[in-house]
Write a protein that holds these residues in place. Structure first.
Motif, mmCIF file in Angstrom:
data_model
loop_
_atom_site.group_PDB
_atom_site.id
_atom_site.type_symbol
_atom_site.label_atom_id
_atom_site.label_comp_id
_atom_site.label_asym_id
_atom_site.label_seq_id
_atom_site.Cartn_x
_atom_site.Cartn_y
_atom_site.Cartn_z
ATOM 1 N N PHE A 154 0.816 -1.018 -0.165
ATOM 2 C CA PHE A 154 -0.184 0.210 0.025
ATOM 3 C C PHE A 154 1.072 1.355 0.058
ATOM 4 C CE2 PHE A 154 -4.026 1.584 1.109
ATOM 5 C CZ PHE A 154 -3.747 2.695 2.197
ATOM 6 N N LEU A 155 1.985 1.094 1.066
ATOM 7 C CA LEU A 155 2.525 2.627 1.165
ATOM 8 C C LEU A 155 3.682 3.041 -0.368
ATOM 9 C CD1 LEU A 155 3.721 2.110 5.125
ATOM 10 C CD2 LEU A 155 1.735 3.554 3.776
ATOM 11 N N ASP A 156 4.059 1.443 -0.806
ATOM 12 C CA ASP A 156 4.721 1.778 -2.094
ATOM 13 C C ASP A 156 3.767 2.375 -2.903
ATOM 14 O OD1 ASP A 156 7.047 0.245 -0.568
ATOM 15 O OD2 ASP A 156 6.407 -1.935 -1.463
ATOM 16 N N ALA A 157 2.722 1.746 -3.556
ATOM 17 C CA ALA A 157 2.388 2.148 -4.661
ATOM 18 C C ALA A 157 1.896 4.012 -4.236
ATOM 19 C CB ALA A 157 0.729 1.664 -4.126
ATOM 20 N N CYS A 158 1.704 4.367 -3.145
ATOM 21 C CA CYS A 158 0.879 5.290 -2.835
ATOM 22 C C CYS A 158 2.332 6.321 -3.416
ATOM 23 C CB CYS A 158 1.214 6.213 -1.993
ATOM 24 S SG CYS A 158 -1.392 5.255 -1.367
ATOM 25 N N GLU A 159 4.209 5.766 -2.393
ATOM 26 C CA GLU A 159 4.961 6.376 -2.539
ATOM 27 C C GLU A 159 5.360 7.210 -4.107
ATOM 28 O OE1 GLU A 159 9.885 6.193 -2.076
ATOM 29 O OE2 GLU A 159 8.033 4.826 -1.516
ATOM 30 N N LEU A 160 4.826 5.719 -5.255
ATOM 31 C CA LEU A 160 4.714 5.712 -6.422
ATOM 32 C C LEU A 160 4.013 6.849 -7.236
ATOM 33 C CD1 LEU A 160 5.018 2.069 -6.967
ATOM 34 C CD2 LEU A 160 7.465 3.878 -7.558
ATOM 35 N N PRO A 165 -3.730 10.715 -7.578
ATOM 36 C CA PRO A 165 -4.938 10.171 -7.151
ATOM 37 C C PRO A 165 -5.021 8.577 -6.431
ATOM 38 C CG PRO A 165 -5.651 11.819 -7.697
ATOM 39 C CD PRO A 165 -4.796 11.707 -9.066
ATOM 40 N N PRO A 166 -4.634 8.141 -6.302
ATOM 41 C CA PRO A 166 -5.196 6.274 -5.805
ATOM 42 C C PRO A 166 -6.443 7.023 -5.107
ATOM 43 C CG PRO A 166 -3.610 7.053 -4.055
ATOM 44 C CD PRO A 166 -3.726 8.383 -4.980
ATOM 45 N N ILE A 167 -7.377 5.953 -5.439
ATOM 46 C CA ILE A 167 -8.015 5.242 -3.827
ATOM 47 C C ILE A 167 -8.296 3.614 -3.091
ATOM 48 C CG2 ILE A 167 -9.249 6.383 -5.312
ATOM 49 C CD1 ILE A 167 -10.836 4.105 -5.729
ATOM 50 N N ASP A 214 -2.181 12.310 0.686
ATOM 51 C CA ASP A 214 -0.869 12.666 0.659
ATOM 52 C C ASP A 214 -0.784 12.866 -1.191
ATOM 53 O OD1 ASP A 214 0.096 13.969 2.928
ATOM 54 O OD2 ASP A 214 1.463 12.346 3.049
ATOM 55 N N LYS A 215 -1.702 12.090 -2.241
ATOM 56 C CA LYS A 215 -1.956 11.776 -3.410
ATOM 57 C C LYS A 215 -3.516 12.399 -3.995
ATOM 58 C CE LYS A 215 2.946 10.905 -3.762
ATOM 59 N NZ LYS A 215 3.090 9.987 -4.083
ATOM 60 N N GLY A 216 -4.111 13.281 -3.165
ATOM 61 C CA GLY A 216 -5.208 13.891 -3.226
ATOM 62 C C GLY A 216 -6.366 12.721 -3.603
ATOM 63 N N GLY A 217 -6.233 11.226 -3.366
ATOM 64 C CA GLY A 217 -7.071 10.014 -2.688
ATOM 65 C C GLY A 217 -8.390 9.968 -2.194
ATOM 66 N N VAL A 223 -11.513 12.947 -8.008
ATOM 67 C CA VAL A 223 -10.585 12.246 -8.226
ATOM 68 C C VAL A 223 -10.766 11.577 -9.444
ATOM 69 C CG1 VAL A 223 -9.726 10.363 -7.386
ATOM 70 C CG2 VAL A 223 -9.658 11.448 -5.591
ATOM 71 N N LEU A 224 -11.661 11.532 -10.108
ATOM 72 C CA LEU A 224 -11.992 10.957 -11.015
ATOM 73 C C LEU A 224 -12.106 12.091 -11.901
ATOM 74 C CD1 LEU A 224 -15.908 9.155 -11.519
ATOM 75 C CD2 LEU A 224 -13.848 8.332 -12.194
ATOM 76 N N GLY A 225 -12.497 13.038 -11.592
ATOM 77 C CA GLY A 225 -11.856 14.391 -13.119
ATOM 78 C C GLY A 225 -9.868 14.112 -12.530
ATOM 79 N N GLU A 226 -9.024 14.187 -11.811
ATOM 80 C CA GLU A 226 -7.567 14.635 -11.891
ATOM 81 C C GLU A 226 -7.394 13.238 -12.636
ATOM 82 O OE1 GLU A 226 -7.081 15.551 -7.363
ATOM 83 O OE2 GLU A 226 -8.147 17.361 -7.455
ATOM 84 N N ALA A 227 -7.914 12.474 -12.680
ATOM 85 C CA ALA A 227 -7.391 10.963 -12.941
ATOM 86 C C ALA A 227 -7.639 11.476 -14.328
ATOM 87 C CB ALA A 227 -7.937 9.734 -12.250
#
Length: 333
Positions: free
Chosen positions: A203-209, A213-215, A241-244, A329-333
């Motif tokens: 989870f944290l690896d994916a957020c770092e990458l 925005p993730p969900i 932190d990534k806007g998710g 989030v949909l808009g930002e993706a």
């Protein structure tokens, strides 16, 4: 619970968007009809039969993300990806029968258009990268078919990493090199990365990458109730932190009890830790769960709005929980 005129007005102003229901699994398996109002035959609406268009309308819903599962639906000799394609086919068949009632959409502005037209918006998300069968190019195939998020894990390990619970669990391991490349490929295809079911390190690896925005489509939070299925404050902050955004599940087993109170407690904890731009709805209806009794199907959603008002959550913030965070989030993706 009686729903007040104030709650009805708030709910009408912000028609709900839910991040996860597994209804198409039942459509593909049993021919479950989205257009027919159902009364689940099992006690407590166990396991399935929770979502259909009549009850979505009654509950003030705008849009439903349908989770696409593969592992429980695989037949001998059939690929995992085929099970996902067949669920998408089942949705198309339902739309073709009544196009004025339901539309497959990808973008936030399409949801708004459906709201104006009186149609329910259907969106798609895959639960578990198992469906890619080790082929990164498959994400492009599913994106072309309308898939808007991909859950990296489900209840077993795959090429991307390891589950929070289930077969192949390895808590000390994070994303594999293939999983890291998958995050980038999802973003390139405008497919949201869903972090439900993945272990903490992955989870944290994916957020770092993440550069978009993730969900977390359906989960509880450890700060409200201790359970392996739930995520911690560090994970909440990593998503924020990534806007998710993070969808709160409606399962008493994971939120810590039946009733609206536990669900509200999880939403309030997210608000307290990371603020109003993160919480969302992630029911997990039709996903082999017994939902909390006031939210046993979409008709209970106005009661949740009432409970949030009673908890002194401002109307503007309730609007974000019900729909606006997901639309952003949909808009930002």
């Amino acid at each position: 619970m009686t729903v007040s005129d104030e709650a009805k007005a708030v709910h009408s102003a912000y028609p709900a968007v839910d991040l996860h229901a597994d209804t198409l699994m039942w459509t593909r398996w049993l021919g479950y009809d989205l257009h027919t109002r159902h009364t689940p035959p099992l006690p407590l609406a166990a396991f399935g039969g929770h979502v259909d268009i009549p009850r979505m309308r009654e509950g003030g819903m705008s849009a439903q993300f349908f989770g696409l599962v593969s592992l429980p639906l695989r037949e001998k000799g059939a690929g995992l990806g085929r099970a996902v394609d067949e669920q998408i086919d089942a949705l198309h068949e339902a739309i073709e029968r009544r196009p004025g009632a339901l539309r497959l959409v990808k973008h936030a502005d399409e949801i708004l258009a459906c709201d104006r037209e009186g149609r329910i918006s259907a969106l798609l998300g895959i639960e578990g990268a198992h469906a890619l069968e080790g082929n990164l190019d498959r994400i492009d195939h599913f994106a072309r078919r309308g898939v808007r998020y991909l859950g990296l894990l489900h209840f077993s390990a795959n090429e991307a990493g390891f589950p929070a619970y289930g077969r192949g669990r390895r808590d000390e391991r994070g994303l594999t090199p293939w999983g890291r490349e998958l995050v980038a490929r999802c973003e390139a295809a405008s497919v949201l990365v869903d972090l439900a079911h993945i272990n903490r390190q992955g989870f944290l690896d994916a957020c770092e990458l993440a550069t978009r925005p993730p969900i977390v489509s359906h989960t509880g939070v450890l700060g409200a109730f201790e359970h392996w299925r739930n995520i911690g404050d560090d994970q909440l902050r990593a998503v924020a932190d990534k806007g998710g955004c993070v969808g709160v599940i409606f399962c008493p087993r994971y939120v810590g009890g039946d009733g609206l109170g536990p669900v509200v407690k999880h939403l309030l904890h997210i608000l307290d830790v990371v603020g109003e731009d993160v919480p969302a709805l992630g029911s997990d209806w039709d996903g082999f769960i017994v939902p909390t009794s006031p939210l046993k199907d979409p008709t209970g959603l106005p009661r949740l709005t009432e409970a949030l008002l009673a908890a002194k959550v401002p109307e503007r913030v309730i609007g974000k929980i019900l729909r606006l965070n997901v639309l952003r989030v949909l808009g930002e993706a």
